[in-house]
Design an enzyme around this catalytic site. Structure first.
Site, PDB file in Angstrom:
ATOM      1  N   ASP A  31     -27.210  20.578  25.502  1.00  0.00           N
ATOM      2  CA  ASP A  31     -28.151  21.197  24.586  1.00  0.00           C
ATOM      3  C   ASP A  31     -28.824  22.381  25.287  1.00  0.00           C
ATOM      4  O   ASP A  31     -29.398  22.216  26.368  1.00  0.00           O
ATOM      5  CB  ASP A  31     -29.201  20.164  24.167  1.00  0.00           C
ATOM      6  CG  ASP A  31     -30.172  20.693  23.107  1.00  0.00           C
ATOM      7  OD1 ASP A  31     -30.197  21.918  22.869  1.00  0.00           O
ATOM      8  OD2 ASP A  31     -30.916  19.875  22.539  1.00  0.00           O
ATOM      9  N   GLU A  83     -34.104  33.289  52.866  1.00  0.00           N
ATOM     10  CA  GLU A  83     -33.447  32.059  53.290  1.00  0.00           C
ATOM     11  C   GLU A  83     -31.951  32.149  52.978  1.00  0.00           C
ATOM     12  O   GLU A  83     -31.271  31.145  52.818  1.00  0.00           O
ATOM     13  CB  GLU A  83     -34.081  30.827  52.668  1.00  0.00           C
ATOM     14  CG  GLU A  83     -34.218  30.815  51.171  1.00  0.00           C
ATOM     15  CD  GLU A  83     -34.942  29.571  50.675  1.00  0.00           C
ATOM     16  OE1 GLU A  83     -34.327  28.484  50.685  1.00  0.00           O
ATOM     17  OE2 GLU A  83     -36.114  29.680  50.274  1.00  0.00           O
ATOM     18  N   CYS A 120     -39.305  29.476  50.657  1.00  0.00           N
ATOM     19  CA  CYS A 120     -39.792  30.482  49.705  1.00  0.00           C
ATOM     20  C   CYS A 120     -41.164  31.058  50.047  1.00  0.00           C
ATOM     21  O   CYS A 120     -41.577  32.044  49.432  1.00  0.00           O
ATOM     22  CB  CYS A 120     -39.827  29.882  48.297  1.00  0.00           C
ATOM     23  SG  CYS A 120     -38.238  29.210  47.771  1.00  0.00           S
ATOM     24  N   THR A 163     -30.748  27.002  37.907  1.00  0.00           N
ATOM     25  CA  THR A 163     -31.923  27.745  38.382  1.00  0.00           C
ATOM     26  C   THR A 163     -31.553  28.855  39.356  1.00  0.00           C
ATOM     27  O   THR A 163     -32.430  29.424  40.006  1.00  0.00           O
ATOM     28  CB  THR A 163     -32.927  26.798  39.066  1.00  0.00           C
ATOM     29  OG1 THR A 163     -32.354  26.295  40.281  1.00  0.00           O
ATOM     30  CG2 THR A 163     -33.278  25.631  38.163  1.00  0.00           C
ATOM     31  N   SER A 211     -38.746  16.995  45.578  1.00  0.00           N
ATOM     32  CA  SER A 211     -39.152  18.387  45.741  1.00  0.00           C
ATOM     33  C   SER A 211     -40.320  18.731  44.824  1.00  0.00           C
ATOM     34  O   SER A 211     -41.258  19.424  45.223  1.00  0.00           O
ATOM     35  CB  SER A 211     -37.967  19.317  45.466  1.00  0.00           C
ATOM     36  OG  SER A 211     -38.291  20.648  45.791  1.00  0.00           O
ATOM     37  N   HIS A 244     -45.507  30.220  42.975  1.00  0.00           N
ATOM     38  CA  HIS A 244     -44.081  30.216  43.286  1.00  0.00           C
ATOM     39  C   HIS A 244     -43.356  29.566  42.109  1.00  0.00           C
ATOM     40  O   HIS A 244     -43.755  28.502  41.635  1.00  0.00           O
ATOM     41  CB  HIS A 244     -43.807  29.440  44.568  1.00  0.00           C
ATOM     42  CG  HIS A 244     -42.359  29.100  44.758  1.00  0.00           C
ATOM     43  ND1 HIS A 244     -41.370  30.069  44.778  1.00  0.00           N
ATOM     44  CD2 HIS A 244     -41.721  27.909  44.902  1.00  0.00           C
ATOM     45  CE1 HIS A 244     -40.197  29.484  44.949  1.00  0.00           C
ATOM     46  NE2 HIS A 244     -40.373  28.170  45.020  1.00  0.00           N
ATOM     47  N   ASN A 328     -34.449  31.734  39.914  1.00  0.00           N
ATOM     48  CA  ASN A 328     -35.181  31.578  41.172  1.00  0.00           C
ATOM     49  C   ASN A 328     -34.741  32.625  42.184  1.00  0.00           C
ATOM     50  O   ASN A 328     -33.545  32.759  42.462  1.00  0.00           O
ATOM     51  CB  ASN A 328     -34.933  30.166  41.723  1.00  0.00           C
ATOM     52  CG  ASN A 328     -35.815  29.849  42.914  1.00  0.00           C
ATOM     53  OD1 ASN A 328     -36.658  30.632  43.320  1.00  0.00           O
ATOM     54  ND2 ASN A 328     -35.617  28.664  43.479  1.00  0.00           N
ATOM     55  N   SER A 364     -40.323  25.060  50.648  1.00  0.00           N
ATOM     56  CA  SER A 364     -39.888  23.693  50.944  1.00  0.00           C
ATOM     57  C   SER A 364     -39.861  23.472  52.443  1.00  0.00           C
ATOM     58  O   SER A 364     -39.655  24.387  53.228  1.00  0.00           O
ATOM     59  CB  SER A 364     -38.498  23.447  50.359  1.00  0.00           C
ATOM     60  OG  SER A 364     -38.550  23.458  48.952  1.00  0.00           O
TER      61      SER A 364
END
Length: 445
Positions: A31, A83, A120, A163, A211, A244, A328, A364
């Site tokens: 969906d 990163e 990040c 993402t 996370s 963020h 992201n 993270s």
């Protein structure tokens, strides 16, 4: 004390687009609302075959320097936060400096260059480094160039695949800034966590549920720490609160927690008491589990109130407009959120000079940082110079089959030859590898 902050900003998106509702969801037989409503995302940006973290960062930096009339001698340091680095020794900043030296007279031989890594949050840390360098008087009248650049790719079939994103944000940190002045006060929340990591591998290992919990916990700690030096915060004290944004759905959670915290023992809690009661207090419960259950029930009621929805739509939602369309960007995400809010303000004619932002950065592993920013008098001219919406409209719309080939082409573990989807013009491009297996670049007119 001389104001120090962000004088200018430029954004560069990857030139390819994956539409999540029209292309990704049907191919996954899912969906579309799972992505558009659940995650809050409409599309992801990807780099074309001649784009990477160097070209996106260098192209954003060049446009910023051209617009501000800068030459290499005006820049005293170049810090890159990423990163997505491809070398464990040579920093990405040297590649970007080399690209820029090919198109400007002069060089960056006397500029300090480095690369920051803390997931990040690294770009905000780089801005902090530049701020401290200027405050210490070590800049010799020069400005700092901070560049956040990433390709956020996940393994095919990974829950984080929707993402993904790619892009760069270049920021000029200087005295008497035109965009925002950064506060001296900061707050931190940091702990040794394993919620998201890339131990010598290209694609991240992610514990999604953990996370989210770690993100929210560190953000709460950072806000509480910020208040110890800056005083209590209030929802009406900030024009916008950029977070963020790995995906907008996570920001919705953070915003609700922040609103609850900031309204505790305030006029807003008093006003809402007749509608949803007062916030639970831990001393009123026999154990932690009962207290947490009560908090969750209160927050379920809080997010449905007109007071909260009005605040969210005014203070948070404008920060998410750009992120919904690009996904992201790791180190660049919070800085895209700031730009999104300011762009909305400019387009709606909102007067912002002297207003404050509360910026919540996160990486993270894990660390969050909170600091305030005061919008400078020249903000409107700076933010109206962004051509980001035009870049978005020019992206090539990938089919799902094309997306798979692009993903493979940017997978370091695979050798794939792929024709470009767009034609480079007036930009830096990746051209191949040199004699020591270094990546090579050139400027295409």
């Amino acid at each position: 004390m001389t104001a120090v902050g962000i004088d200018a900003i430029e954004i560069r998106t990857g030139k390819l687009k994956l539409d999540l509702a029209e292309t990704f969801a049907p191919a996954k037989e899912e969906d579309p609302k799972k992505y558009t409503k659940g995650l809050g995302l409409e599309a992801s940006s990807f780099p074309d075959t001649y784009e990477d973290i160097v070209t996106m960062g260098a192209n954003a930096a060049k446009r910023l320097m051209d617009r501000k009339g800068l030459v290499p001698d005006d820049i005293g340091r170049i810090d890159v936060a990423t990163e997505s680095a491809f070398d464990n020794s040579k920093p990405v900043s040297t590649y970007i400096a080399g690209c820029l030296e090919d198109v400007y007279d002069g060089d960056f031989h006397h500029a300090n260059k480095g690369e920051r890594k803390f997931a990040c949050v690294a770009a905000t840390q780089s801005v902090d480094d530049a701020y401290n360098w200027i405050r210490a008087g070590r800049n010799r009248g020069r400005a700092a160039l901070v560049i956040a650049t990433d390709t956020a790719l996940y393994a095919r079939g990974d829950p984080g695949e929707a993402t993904q994103g790619a892009g760069a944000v270049a920021m000029l940190v200087d005295e008497e800034p035109s965009l925002v002045e950064i506060s001296t006060e900061q707050g931190y929340g940091s702990a040794d966590e394993t919620d998201f990591l890339k131990p010598n591998q290209q694609f991240p290992s992610v514990d999604g549920k953990r996370s989210v919990k770690v993100y929210l916990a560190r953000m709460r700690e950072a806000l509480e720490d910020f208040e110890t030096v800056a005083g209590r915060t209030h929802p009406d004290g900030f024009a916008y609160i950029p977070f963020h944004t790995p995906f907008p759905g996570m920001v919705r959670k953070a915003a609700l927690l922040g609103f609850r915290h900031m309204t505790r023992n305030t006029d807003i809690e008093d006003d809402l008491e007749g509608e949803i009661g007062r916030q639970p207090r831990q001393d009123d419960y026999e154990d932690w589990d009962a207290y947490e259950d009560a908090i969750r029930e209160y927050m379920d009621l809080l997010k449905e109130t007109d007071r909260y929805e009005t605040w969210y739509n005014r203070t948070i939602d404008p920060t998410l407009t750009f992120s919904r369309k690009v996904g992201n960007w790791y180190t660049g995400s919070v800085h895209v959120a700031r730009a999104s809010a300011l762009k909305t303000a400019a387009e709606t004619g909102r007067a912002l000079s002297g207003e404050r932002l509360l910026v919540g950065s996160y990486g993270s592993g894990a660390q969050a940082e909170m600091h305030a920013e005061t919008v400078a008098d020249g903000w409107r001219e700076e933010i109206e110079a962004l051509d980001f919406k035009e870049q978005l409209s020019r992206r090539y719309d990938l089919s799902f089959e094309e997306y798979g080939r692009v993903h493979d082409a940017h997978n370091h573990e695979k050798e794939r030859e792929l024709e470009e989807f767009t034609v480079p013009s007036g930009e830096f491009v990746f051209t191949g590898w040199g004699r020591m297996n270094e990546r090579t670049y050139e400027y295409v007119e």
